[in-house]
Enzyme design. Structure first.
Site, PDB file in Angstrom:
ATOM      1  N   ASP A   1      37.702  48.766  39.975  1.00  0.00           N
ATOM      2  CA  ASP A   1      38.888  49.619  39.803  1.00  0.00           C
ATOM      3  C   ASP A   1      39.650  49.863  41.099  1.00  0.00           C
ATOM      4  O   ASP A   1      40.380  50.851  41.223  1.00  0.00           O
ATOM      5  CB  ASP A   1      38.512  50.976  39.177  1.00  0.00           C
ATOM      6  CG  ASP A   1      37.844  50.831  37.824  1.00  0.00           C
ATOM      7  OD1 ASP A   1      38.414  50.142  36.959  1.00  0.00           O
ATOM      8  OD2 ASP A   1      36.743  51.382  37.632  1.00  0.00           O
TER       9      ASP A   1
ATOM     10  N   HIS B   1      42.160  44.748  34.688  1.00  0.00           N
ATOM     11  CA  HIS B   1      42.964  44.652  35.904  1.00  0.00           C
ATOM     12  C   HIS B   1      44.404  45.024  35.574  1.00  0.00           C
ATOM     13  O   HIS B   1      45.118  44.257  34.918  1.00  0.00           O
ATOM     14  CB  HIS B   1      42.878  43.235  36.477  1.00  0.00           C
ATOM     15  CG  HIS B   1      41.488  42.842  36.878  1.00  0.00           C
ATOM     16  ND1 HIS B   1      41.168  41.582  37.329  1.00  0.00           N
ATOM     17  CD2 HIS B   1      40.327  43.558  36.903  1.00  0.00           C
ATOM     18  CE1 HIS B   1      39.881  41.536  37.620  1.00  0.00           C
ATOM     19  NE2 HIS B   1      39.351  42.722  37.358  1.00  0.00           N
TER      20      HIS B   1
END
Length: 424
Positions: free
Chosen positions: A13, A45
């Site tokens: 992340d 993503h």
């Protein structure tokens, strides 16, 4: 030509998607393909285009918003045809109608099926309060099944209907044996039809295809998750069944003749973690004050947690990867707006100051589990974080070449771009 390998140096992340998007849309050299080299449909993503379009890339490369940029799913990917079709439909709705036309898949890539996904959820549910953390997408079950079954389904099987059906039936039967009374799953015939349609629609290729891609132009290798979740170097058992370091990409490059690539590590100006497991610098106040619009509490992953920059963990990530050539730091807009962010320079573990974690060779999960137990008792030793970029360069002994102050490619500042634009 210089290829780039993008890997997250934390727990995931950190912004790999926005970095890959920038490399493809505005980087110093044209990029003609993104190669996925680990993980599968569990990747998330996030990319925001300058016009406001947002997509969470899972299996397609995060450069797909840039016209002409191809995606190649290498043999190290765990490919979920059903999730891939759904993602292609979402991209069509966002004005990208040709994502599947720009996709190639290695025939040796493992297939994730609805049966793997159901097994994943059943196993994680059975752990109760001792959950390891999971995206619930069947990634670990796909990898584990392949280790014990030579007939695990692979992408190339989608071109052989009888073999595909036989292998899907074997996975279905395994799931039912392992988890009697588990959640309902699709019929093998329906699953086989959907997977065969995938095989007809997508171009399935051998390993030589990637070799040609690498000779044709610049390629970005896009990793999934983070180094601290690596199957061998992460803090077991709170890890993934995937190699999240640069290793898989470097194997592919070596097979293609040993071409060079820049190892680009990505991290936030502060630390985050999704789900359970050790997180020494976690700060509940930051978790409450820094919500992430694209990351929240998930049914399977658990809570999204926020903490301070962790020099000890970053040094460990550097050591287990063998070092990085350059670094991209994201969320610097958050650091600019706050004066209370800190940097953990060492851990206090049982009254002993520790500023470096042991980075042993891969393969000893007992050692990693022991390290996890130590980290569960660690307390951070903080100093103020006056300049995140300077701190990261000192910790990782590598230059910060990309600074991100927002979600779009336009929000990036790059020494790479300035260097490429300079007279030669």
């Amino acid at each position: 030509m210089r290829h780039v390998i993008v890997a997250d140096l934390g727990f995931g992340d950190a912004g790999k998607g926005t970095v890959v998007d920038w490399l493809c849309a505005r980087g110093p050299e044209p990029v003609h393909a993104v190669v996925r080299f680990n993980g599968g449909a569990q990747a998330a993503h996030n990319v925001v285009a300058p016009d406001g379009r947002h997509h969470t890339f899972a299996q397609f490369g995060s450069g797909t918003f840039t016209p002409g940029v191809r995606t190649h799913l290498s043999r190290f990917m765990l490919v979920d045809p059903l999730a891939l079709a759904a993602e292609a439909a979402r991209l069509r709705a966002l004005g990208v109608p040709d994502a599947l036309d720009r996709l190639t898949v290695d025939r040796d890539a493992l297939l994730t099926t609805p049966y793997h996904r159901a097994a994943n959820r059943a196993r994680e549910t059975a752990r109760g309060a001792a959950r390891h953390g999971s995206c619930g997408m069947g990634i670990g079950e796909t990898a584990a099944y392949a280790l014990s079954h030579a007939d695990a389904p692979r992408a190339g099987d989608c071109l052989s209907p009888a073999r595909l059906r036989r292998r899907l039936a074997a996975v279905r039967d395994w799931y039912r044996d392992q988890f009697p009374g588990g959640e309902p799953v699709p019929d093998v015939a329906d699953c086989a039809d959907a997977f065969a349609a995938f095989g007809e629609r997508v171009r399935l290729v051998g390993g030589e295809h990637l070799h040609r891609l690498l000779r044709t132009g610049n390629v970005v290798f896009e990793g999934a998750q983070g180094v601290l979740l690596d199957e061998w170097h992460g803090f077991h058992p709170y890890t993934t069944w995937s190699t999240t370091t640069f290793a898989n990409a470097e194997t592919l490059l070596a097979e293609a003749g040993g071409q060079d690539a820049v190892r680009l590590g990505v991290l936030r100006a502060y630390a985050t973690r999704h789900g359970p497991g050790p997180f020494v610098t976690e700060d509940p106040a930051l978790t409450a004050e820094l919500p992430d619009p694209h990351n929240g509490t998930g049914r399977w992953q658990g809570a999204f947690r926020v903490g301070h920059l962790d020099a000890v963990a970053l040094r460990y990530a550097r050591d287990v990867t063998g070092g990085v050539d350059a670094v991209a730091v994201t969320h610097l807009d958050v650091a600019r707006a706050r004066s209370d962010l800190l940097c953990c320079r060492a851990y206090d573990i049982g009254g002993r100051r520790v500023d470096r974690l042991p980075a042993g060779p891969a393969g000893d999960l007992d050692r990693q589990a022991a390290l996890t137990r130590r980290l569960m008792t660690a307390r951070p030793v903080y100093t103020p974080l006056a300049d995140p970029v300077a701190a990261v360069e000192e910790i990782l002994e590598a230059p910060v070449v990309l600074r991100s102050y927002g979600p779009t490619a336009a929000d990036k500042e790059s020494a790479l771009a300035a260097s490429a634009a300079a007279p030669r």
